[in-house]
Design a protein around this motif. Structure first.
Motif, PDB file in Angstrom:
ATOM      1  N   THR A  37      -1.817   2.277   5.429  1.00  0.00           N
ATOM      2  CA  THR A  37      -2.690   2.307   4.259  1.00  0.00           C
ATOM      3  C   THR A  37      -4.147   2.561   4.656  1.00  0.00           C
ATOM      4  N   ARG A  38      -4.558   2.019   5.787  1.00  0.00           N
ATOM      5  CA  ARG A  38      -5.928   2.199   6.257  1.00  0.00           C
ATOM      6  C   ARG A  38      -6.128   3.498   7.025  1.00  0.00           C
ATOM      7  N   GLY A  39      -5.053   4.249   7.216  1.00  0.00           N
ATOM      8  CA  GLY A  39      -5.172   5.505   7.945  1.00  0.00           C
ATOM      9  C   GLY A  39      -5.162   5.340   9.443  1.00  0.00           C
ATOM     10  N   GLU A  40      -4.734   4.161   9.921  1.00  0.00           N
ATOM     11  CA  GLU A  40      -4.691   3.902  11.361  1.00  0.00           C
ATOM     12  C   GLU A  40      -3.359   4.338  11.973  1.00  0.00           C
ATOM     13  N   GLY A  78       0.809  -1.218   0.000  1.00  0.00           N
ATOM     14  CA  GLY A  78       0.000   0.000   0.000  1.00  0.00           C
ATOM     15  C   GLY A  78       0.838   1.261   0.000  1.00  0.00           C
ATOM     16  N   LYS A  79       0.569   2.162   0.944  1.00  0.00           N
ATOM     17  CA  LYS A  79       1.278   3.437   1.022  1.00  0.00           C
ATOM     18  C   LYS A  79       2.752   3.271   1.386  1.00  0.00           C
ATOM     19  N   ARG A 132      -0.172  -2.092   6.570  1.00  0.00           N
ATOM     20  CA  ARG A 132      -1.632  -2.133   6.486  1.00  0.00           C
ATOM     21  C   ARG A 132      -2.270  -1.003   7.302  1.00  0.00           C
ATOM     22  N   LYS A 133      -1.688  -0.733   8.471  1.00  0.00           N
ATOM     23  CA  LYS A 133      -2.235   0.332   9.319  1.00  0.00           C
ATOM     24  C   LYS A 133      -2.092   1.701   8.654  1.00  0.00           C
TER      25      LYS A 133
END
Length: 448
Positions: free
Chosen positions: A440-443, A338-339, A437-438
């Motif tokens: 990418t999800r904005g967490e 992701g990011k 993952r965090k």
């Protein structure tokens, strides 16, 4: 902000964490220092107390390695075969280097011994050269602390947080008492330079200096061929500046190596690589799937060590080692980052995979995790709302010596705990993936 109680050392390790985003409270430095000191106590002093209470003998410690470091004392694990190979070539320039009758065989590319060849040509003797190698590898180990602090300064300053003296002491203690680093230095192994170079690679990459990172990646690969996987990673991630720099540096190194040592000697390295793919040892220091499986079934040496005595070949062990290596490398390359795709986190995971996938991954090869932990902590760990327990566990068992686990050596199957460093390094890869993952999800906040 939660505070710490006055629990035992184990509780101190469990209650390490980072601060909330954008806070300027210097508590993150105190927490890091508490974690580092607690880790050292747990791994070095608690086992000695327990072993003495139960009459189990001496669990081992890093004391001798610390003494070696502070007295500039190293053995000649890498240095002697490298130096003797240069001597052999200078005396017998027409004979193949890799088949020289040395006490041990050279397993590095000939480009790696070009600096020693140059020093020999300049008239440096063996004693002076060993001293030079001891001092420069000492500086490389200290340099890892310098790179880690540079990472800390970069990420803390970007968020408006000052670096405290607690942070500086914590980083120095973590690096200068890191078991894989001390082990490599004490042995006199070239891995000390590589651990510094990998930390530098992560710093350069996080600063957007990808071409310089490609140069460093090539230098890594010309000592340890498994780091050629970094080139594959750079190409797959389409980091073309880094890829071109890697290839250009490799071409220059190979050209100089051919000019000095000849085409035939350089081609012989391919035969060395082919042989190494099936030759490894089951000694507990080999923190790999190969070592884990052979120790679990009692095949080969465990506590004792005999140079050049390789573990008897078992087909299913070899195939399992190769299969798990392919799965690990494929997982890193194909994971949806992701990011954080092509970020320092992605690169760090590939570096760890390059080490862990090898059938011969000695403890000191994991010295690269120092740079990885520094990046993860300062870029994300100390900003998380939740305490990064898993990161703490991975650090605890990858950077410290848990030699007491060798008590399990005779118990086949159960002795997989001797591979604590290997499994913890894999856990660190998982930490990096979860972090991606965090983000990418904005967490979690994106890296600065």
């Amino acid at each position: 902000m939660r505070t710490y109680g006055r629990g035992k050392a184990a509780a101190s390790v469990l209650y390490w964490s980072g601060m909330s985003p954008r806070h300027s409270d210097p508590a993150h430095g105190r927490r890091l220092l508490l974690f580092v000191l607690s880790s050292l106590v747990l791994s070095n002093f608690v086992p000695r107390v327990l072993f003495k209470l139960f009459g189990w003998g001496n669990p081992g410690s890093i004391g001798g390695m610390v003494h070696d470091f502070w007295t500039f004392r190293t053995w000649t694990d890498s240095w002697l075969p490298m130096m003797r190979s240069v001597d052999y070539f200078l005396q017998h320039p027409t004979l193949p280097i890799y088949y020289a009758p040395l006490y041990d065989t050279l397993i590095y590319s000939l480009a790696s011994i070009l600096p020693l060849w140059a020093l020999k040509k300049l008239g440096m003797g063996d004693v002076a050269m060993l001293r030079f190698l001891a001092v420069t590898s000492w500086l490389a180990l200290v340099g890892i602390a310098g790179v880690a602090l540079a990472m800390g300064h970069k990420f803390l300053k970007a968020r408006g947080v000052r670096m405290t003296w607690e942070t500086i002491v914590a980083v120095l203690a973590a690096v200068l008492f890191c078991y894989p680093l001390l082990k490599g230095y004490s042995l006199g192994n070239a891995q000390t330079y590589l651990s510094f170079e990998f930390a530098l690679l992560l710093l350069l990459w996080s600063e957007g200096k990808e071409a310089a990172g490609g140069v460093v990646g090539a230098l890594l690969a010309f000592v340890k061929p498994q780091y050629a996987l970094l080139l594959i990673w750079m190409a797959v991630r389409k980091r073309w500046n880094a890829t071109i720099a890697f290839l250009a540096t490799s071409a220059v190194l190979l050209l100089f190596s051919v000019i000095v040592f000849g085409v035939h000697n350089n081609l012989d390295f391919l035969h060395v690589l082919a042989g190494l793919s099936k030759k490894a040892q089951s000694h507990y220091g080999n923190q790999s799937m190969f070592g884990t499986l052979n120790r679990a079934i009692g095949n080969g040496e465990n506590i004792s060590y005999t140079p050049l005595l390789y573990t008897p070949y078992i087909r299913w062990v070899y195939l399992t080692t190769v299969s798990t290596a392919l799965v690990l490398m494929g997982a890193v390359l194909l994971f949806p980052w992701g990011k954080l795709r092509a970020s320092a986190a992605d690169l760090a995971a590939m570096g760890i995979a390059s080490v862990a996938a090898s059938p011969m991954a000695w403890e000191h090869h994991y010295g690269i995790v120092c740079g990885v932990f520094a990046w993860v902590w300062f870029a994300y760990g100390c900003w998380q709302h939740k305490r990064p327990w898993v990161l703490g566990i991975a650090s605890l068992f990858t950077m410290n010596a848990w030699l007491a686990f060798n008590k399990a050596a005779p118990y086949h199957g159960w002795n997989i705990i001797q591979s604590y460093m290997y499994f913890s390094a894999l856990l660190l890869v998982v930490v990096l993936m979860v972090l991606a993952r965090k983000v990418t999800r904005g967490e979690a906040e994106p890296v600065i």
